[in-house]
Scaffold this active site. Structure first.
Site, PDB file in Angstrom:
ATOM      1  N   ARG A 169      18.139  -1.970  -3.549  1.00 41.26           N
ATOM      2  CA  ARG A 169      16.906  -1.567  -3.797  1.00 41.26           C
ATOM      3  C   ARG A 169      16.356  -0.772  -2.187  1.00 41.26           C
ATOM      4  NH1 ARG A 169      16.111  -3.335   0.946  1.00 41.26           N
ATOM      5  NH2 ARG A 169      14.495  -2.880   0.836  1.00 41.26           N
ATOM      6  N   ASP A 174       7.357   3.848  -0.944  1.00 43.59           N
ATOM      7  CA  ASP A 174       7.736   4.008  -2.552  1.00 43.59           C
ATOM      8  C   ASP A 174       7.690   4.946  -3.006  1.00 43.59           C
ATOM      9  OD1 ASP A 174       8.577   0.881  -0.911  1.00 43.59           O
ATOM     10  OD2 ASP A 174      10.008   1.677  -3.183  1.00 43.59           O
ATOM     11  N   ASN A 214       3.849   0.752  -1.213  1.00 44.99           N
ATOM     12  CA  ASN A 214       5.129   0.459  -0.065  1.00 44.99           C
ATOM     13  C   ASN A 214       4.862  -1.334  -0.649  1.00 44.99           C
ATOM     14  OD1 ASN A 214       6.806   0.186   1.155  1.00 44.99           O
ATOM     15  ND2 ASN A 214       6.051  -1.413   2.988  1.00 44.99           N
ATOM     16  N   LYS A 215       5.651  -1.655   0.015  1.00 40.90           N
ATOM     17  CA  LYS A 215       5.898  -3.098  -1.170  1.00 40.90           C
ATOM     18  C   LYS A 215       4.672  -4.007  -0.891  1.00 40.90           C
ATOM     19  CE  LYS A 215       8.789  -5.370  -2.222  1.00 40.90           C
ATOM     20  NZ  LYS A 215       8.372  -5.486  -3.264  1.00 40.90           N
TER      21      LYS A 215
HETATM   22  O1  MRU Z   1      11.339  -3.658  -4.077  1.00 41.54           O
HETATM   23  P1  MRU Z   1      11.653  -3.391  -2.990  1.00 41.54           P
HETATM   24  O2  MRU Z   1      12.879  -4.065  -1.966  1.00 41.54           O
HETATM   25  O3  MRU Z   1      13.001  -2.021  -4.035  1.00 41.54           O
HETATM   26  O4  MRU Z   1      10.520  -2.118  -2.163  1.00 41.54           O
HETATM   27  C1  MRU Z   1      10.578  -1.955  -1.231  1.00 41.54           C
HETATM   28  C2  MRU Z   1      10.209  -0.871   0.321  1.00 41.54           C
HETATM   29  O5  MRU Z   1       9.079  -1.556  -0.355  1.00 41.54           O
HETATM   30  C3  MRU Z   1      11.089  -0.288   0.335  1.00 41.54           C
HETATM   31  O6  MRU Z   1       9.779  -0.223   2.416  1.00 41.54           O
HETATM   32  C4  MRU Z   1      10.848   1.081   0.384  1.00 41.54           C
HETATM   33  O7  MRU Z   1      11.057   1.297  -0.684  1.00 41.54           O
HETATM   34  C5  MRU Z   1      10.303   1.559   1.782  1.00 41.54           C
HETATM   35  S1  MRU Z   1      12.579   1.989   1.962  1.00 41.54           S
HETATM   36  C6  MRU Z   1      13.160   2.997   3.084  1.00 41.54           C
END
Ligand code: MRU
Length: 346
Positions: free
Chosen positions: A51, A232, A242-243
């Protein structure tokens, strides 16, 4: 200068297989899974074995290599596999960026496994180099003695290596700065508690985990010097997806006068997406919220919403660190300038 050693690899190719560190099992077990077919790789991305935006792009690129090997020269079959990989997760633009790049290589050199493996390896090594560069650029904004808050995991586990937000921290520590990290636990999947704390502690970087809802009051009490998060997808106007929970952190940071920085490679900027409202937000299973480690914590029959990402408007972002430079102020204008400059260099 402190030398940091990264003790693990997130996504790589070995012998005849793509290998992923199974992030669902961290921090308790460190298990590497080998993938030899595209179905397995698509499932791994969907189930979050791997991920993080850049890491899923790299994994998908290796998935295209696996597809090419299975398709023995059938371009249409490889294209169908590309669509299958692209359908795994909707939000991180790096996934689509990497798949498009693999398709362009196939258009240029044909469905050759060795050419596609070369392209996937380039995507991986360029991502590591980008993280190093943006990490060094961002580290200049982090003073010695800073306490840095981060959300989710934007580290080596989310990229080819080094990391974006955690790359900034690694670079600051490597430059000899004394840095303390506060990691939001990041409900519901706990990427901060399970992954960021694991990866930083293995590098000997001072990290403390907090419940997500403690972040705003720590900032208000002056206990956080800066926030650094990954992304993202960054829209053309600088809105940052982002998350989920990142937006709340940005609001808390603005209220407390704490700088809120975003660190991401250029491949995360989606110039075709005018603003954050157009970014597709992944909705994941309600059970990620209603169950913790398989144990029900929400009364049977009560529904849960589980948007996996949120959008922080550009005006809350103090600066964006990329390998092409640091952007501040009018992001739309600076992204256009960057595009013009790279077109002139080609
Ligand atoms: O759902 P995930 O764990 O894939 O989400 C990841 C994130 O939100 C990260 O902060 C983002 O991808 C940046 S990674 C360098």
């Amino acid at each position: 200068m402190t030398v940091l050693t990264q003790h693990f690899r997130t996504v790589f190719w070995e012998d005849d297989a793509a290998v992923l560190l199974d992030q669902r099992l961290l921090p308790v077990r460190e298990v590497y899974n080998r993938y030899r077919d595209v179905d397995g790789m698509a499932d791994a991305i969907r189930d979050m074995v791997v991920r993080g935006a850049p890491a899923i792009g790299i994994a998908a690129a290796f998935g295209v290599v696996l597809a090419a090997r299975q398709a023995s020269g059938d371009r249409e079959a490889i294209r169908r596999s590309c669509a299958q990989l692209a359908a795994t997760r909707p939000t991180a633009v790096n996934l689509f960026w990497a798949i498009e790049r693999m398709k362009r290589r196939m258009d240029r050199d044909g469905p050759s496994v060795s050419a596609l493996l070369d392209e996937a390896q380039r995507i991986l090594s360029e991502d590591i180099a980008a993280c190093r560069t943006l990490g060094d650029l961002g580290a200049a904004f982090i003073p010695d003695g800073a306490t840095v808050l981060t959300h989710c995991n934007a580290g080596a586990l989310a990229t080819g290596g080094w990391g974006t937000a955690l790359g900034v921290i690694r670079s600051a520590v490597a430059a000899g700065k004394n840095i303390r990290v506060i990691a939001d636990e990041t409900r519901p999947r706990l990427q901060g508690a399970r992954l960021t704390a694991w990866e930083l502690s293995r590098d000997g970087i001072d990290v403390t985990v907090i419940a997500d809802n403690a972040a705003a009051s720590l900032m208000a009490r002056g206990q956080i010097s800066a926030v650094v998060v990954g992304a993202d997808r960054i829209a053309a106007n600088g809105d940052v997806c982002n998350k989920v929970g990142t937006y709340s952190v940005a609001l808390g940071a603005r209220a407390a006068g704490v700088p809120f920085y975003v660190a991401a490679p250029v491949s995360t900027i989606d110039r075709a997406c005018a603003h954050g409202g157009l970014i597709p937000i992944e909705e994941r299973a309600a059970e990620e919220v209603t169950l913790i480690d398989g144990v029900r914590v929400v009364a049977e029959g009560v529904p849960a919403l589980n948007p996996a990402f949120d959008v922080t408007p550009a005006h809350l972002v103090s600066a964006i660190f990329t390998e092409a430079g640091v952007f501040e102020g009018d992001y739309g204008k600076s992204f256009s300038r960057m595009d013009a400059q790279s077109a002139a260099e080609r």
